[in-house]
Scaffold this active site. Structure first.
Site, PDB file in Angstrom:
ATOM      1  N   ARG A 174       0.843  -1.200   0.000  1.00  0.00           N
ATOM      2  CA  ARG A 174       0.000   0.000   0.000  1.00  0.00           C
ATOM      3  C   ARG A 174       0.880   1.252   0.000  1.00  0.00           C
ATOM      4  NH1 ARG A 174      -3.614  -3.433   3.265  1.00  0.00           N
ATOM      5  NH2 ARG A 174      -2.347  -3.049   5.111  1.00  0.00           N
ATOM      6  N   CYS A 189      -2.989 -14.465  -3.242  1.00  0.00           N
ATOM      7  CA  CYS A 189      -2.620 -14.903  -1.884  1.00  0.00           C
ATOM      8  C   CYS A 189      -2.883 -16.399  -1.732  1.00  0.00           C
ATOM      9  CB  CYS A 189      -3.368 -14.106  -0.822  1.00  0.00           C
ATOM     10  SG  CYS A 189      -5.151 -14.234  -0.926  1.00  0.00           S
TER      11      CYS A 189
HETATM   12  N1  SAH Z   1      -6.738  -5.102  -0.677  1.00  0.00           N
HETATM   13  C1  SAH Z   1      -7.367  -5.230   0.617  1.00  0.00           C
HETATM   14  C2  SAH Z   1      -7.599  -6.663   1.017  1.00  0.00           C
HETATM   15  C3  SAH Z   1      -8.462  -7.463   0.057  1.00  0.00           C
HETATM   16  S1  SAH Z   1      -9.091  -8.934   0.723  1.00  0.00           S
HETATM   17  C4  SAH Z   1      -6.546  -4.461   1.643  1.00  0.00           C
HETATM   18  O1  SAH Z   1      -5.466  -3.941   1.320  1.00  0.00           O
HETATM   19  O2  SAH Z   1      -6.975  -4.389   2.796  1.00  0.00           O
HETATM   20  C5  SAH Z   1     -10.209  -9.478  -0.479  1.00  0.00           C
HETATM   21  C6  SAH Z   1     -11.541  -8.736  -0.519  1.00  0.00           C
HETATM   22  O3  SAH Z   1     -12.269  -9.260  -1.624  1.00  0.00           O
HETATM   23  C7  SAH Z   1     -12.454  -8.888   0.681  1.00  0.00           C
HETATM   24  O4  SAH Z   1     -12.742  -7.633   1.196  1.00  0.00           O
HETATM   25  C8  SAH Z   1     -13.755  -9.521   0.121  1.00  0.00           C
HETATM   26  O5  SAH Z   1     -14.926  -8.949   0.693  1.00  0.00           O
HETATM   27  C9  SAH Z   1     -13.665  -9.172  -1.332  1.00  0.00           C
HETATM   28  N2  SAH Z   1     -14.335 -10.060  -2.296  1.00  0.00           N
HETATM   29  C10 SAH Z   1     -14.323 -11.418  -2.342  1.00  0.00           C
HETATM   30  N3  SAH Z   1     -14.934 -11.869  -3.464  1.00  0.00           N
HETATM   31  C11 SAH Z   1     -15.341 -10.777  -4.156  1.00  0.00           C
HETATM   32  C12 SAH Z   1     -16.010 -10.572  -5.393  1.00  0.00           C
HETATM   33  N4  SAH Z   1     -16.372 -11.611  -6.156  1.00  0.00           N
HETATM   34  N5  SAH Z   1     -16.246  -9.313  -5.792  1.00  0.00           N
HETATM   35  C13 SAH Z   1     -15.886  -8.260  -5.020  1.00  0.00           C
HETATM   36  N6  SAH Z   1     -15.224  -8.389  -3.863  1.00  0.00           N
HETATM   37  C14 SAH Z   1     -14.969  -9.621  -3.424  1.00  0.00           C
END
Ligand code: SAH
Length: 393
Positions: free
Chosen positions: A206, A337
């Site tokens: 980030r 991940c």
């Molecule tokens: N980039 C974020 C972490 C992402 S974790 C950070 O820096 O904090 C993955 C995220 O994907 C979760 O919030 C989950 O709610 C979302 N997610 C899972 N499947 C999804 C989909 N099909 N469409 C949109 N969001 C989704």
């Protein structure tokens, strides 16, 4: 002390200090869930002191390869002390830090994240469950924290035959804290947040994103799988003026909106979309939209190598769409991940996506988890988060 005897030839992984023994490698012996056992080779040689997991495929997890070591409160105290001391040497720019990263810290099945004054902990194996109280007390002593929230509500507990558990283990009070992560402020609710509350593994990525957005002069940014908007706020901090956060979790997006305000940015520069990323990418493409920068940080598509095929197609699909939505010269941060998808395979998948999209890109940097989520030489399985920073040609 109960003894677990391995089949002939099955001592090899423990001899290399890899901490797992699978059920099929055990010749004889059994114990209660989490009980400490002495693991021996076929010829009776000592291999490890370990925790027994009667219902898991990973039947034995080693605590120590030193025959002279005793697995007691002092052992946990020493391991936790070492883990915390390692983090102090990293000079992490945040009050949100992963203090214990399971196997890498010699504590299989234990995850400890510190969010300001709260420890948020996952006890994911029968061994850590059995030593829970000892570990909790040692953690308070080693860190000086007084509050410990348990987040043992992860699905992996099922494989250990353990029921989910969630709540204060030590201390009490509000479950929300504010983190200062590099230049941005973020709130975390250890009760409602994903995993232990937040994705600390992306902290350095980030911060990198904020720097690159500024350096490259990116104005329009699409943050896919945004969760609570960490990359979105980073983009705003880097000078972006049109940031879209896409996630399927309404509460996470509400927090993303709040984070924009908390950091003093103009809410008119940020939009939250409660939607499926795949459909959204297709729609944006139909609408003829393009962005200066895009982040793709999906959840684990492949929990294990067995799911790698289907997951590969899913990763390829979103990356193909993401690359098409990038302006020439635009920046893509793309991640996986999934433990079941290695860094080389991920690179190949994204390269295939580029070919399908008719888009080439410079590989600026390979990305990984923050250093407080370490991998060790003996346990390469610990390497799960990998990513690429790409610049469209
Ligand atoms: N980039 C974020 C972490 C992402 S974790 C950070 O820096 O904090 C993955 C995220 O994907 C979760 O919030 C989950 O709610 C979302 N997610 C899972 N499947 C999804 C989909 N099909 N469409 C949109 N969001 C989704």
């Amino acid at each position: 002390m109960k003894v677990i005897r391995l089949r002939e030839g099955k001592e090899r992984s423990l001899l290399r200090q890899h901490p797992w023994v699978f059920a099929g490698s055990v010749a004889k012996g059994k114990a209660d869930p989490g009980e400490t056992v002495r693991v021996e080779a076929d010829d009776g040689r000592f291999l490890a002191w370990a925790a027994f997991s009667p219902s898991s495929m990973i039947r034995v997890r080693a605590w120590s390869f030193d025959e002279a070591e005793r697995i007691d409160a002092g052992f946990f105290q020493r391991r936790l002390q070492a883990a915390v001391a390692m983090r102090q040497r990293l000079a992490i720019q945040s009050n949100g830090v992963r203090l214990v990263h399971g196997e890498a810290d010699g504590l299989p099945g234990l995850i400890v994240d510190r969010y300001d004054d709260i420890l948020s902990v996952q006890f994911l194996s029968a061994g850590t469950e059995r030593w829970k109280d000892v570990i909790a007390d040692a953690l308070l002593q080693v860190t000086g924290c007084q509050r410990l929230f348990e987040r043992s509500d992860s699905g992996v507990r099922q494989m250990e035959g353990l029921a989910p558990a969630k709540g204060w283990l030590r201390g009490e009070g509000s479950t929300t804290v504010t983190l200062q992560e590099h230049a941005i402020r973020l709130t975390v609710d250890v009760e409602e947040g994903h995993k232990t509350g937040y994705y600390l593994d992306q902290r350095e990525n980030r911060a990198l994103f904020a720097r690159l957005v500024r350096q490259l002069g990116c104005k329009s940014v699409l943050n896919c799988y945004s969760y609570t908007g960490g990359f979105s706020v980073a983009a705003l901090a880097g000078g972006a003026t049109e940031v879209i956060s896409v996630d399927s979790s309404g509460p996470a997006l509400a927090r993303a909106d709040a984070h924009v305000l908390l950091n003093g940015f103009d809410p008119a520069h940020h939009t939250s979309m409660d939607a499926d990323v795949n459909g959204t990418l297709r729609q944006l493409l139909k609408d003829g939209r393009q962005f200066d920068a895009i982040v793709l940080d999906p959840p684990k598509f492949a929990p294990s190598a067995a799911h790698a095929d289907r997951a590969s197609r899913a990763y390829k699909d979103i990356n193909r769409l993401g690359l098409k939505l990038l302006k020439p010269g635009g920046l893509l941060l793309t991640f996986s991940c999934s433990g079941g998808i290695g860094a080389e395979l991920f690179h190949k998948i994204v390269a295939g996506a580029g070919l399908d999209a008719g888009v080439d890109a410079y590989l600026m940097q390979r990305l990984e988890a923050s250093s407080d989520h370490p991998t060790t030489l003996c346990f390469p399985e610990g390497e799960y988060l990998k990513g690429l920073a790409l610049l469209r040609r």
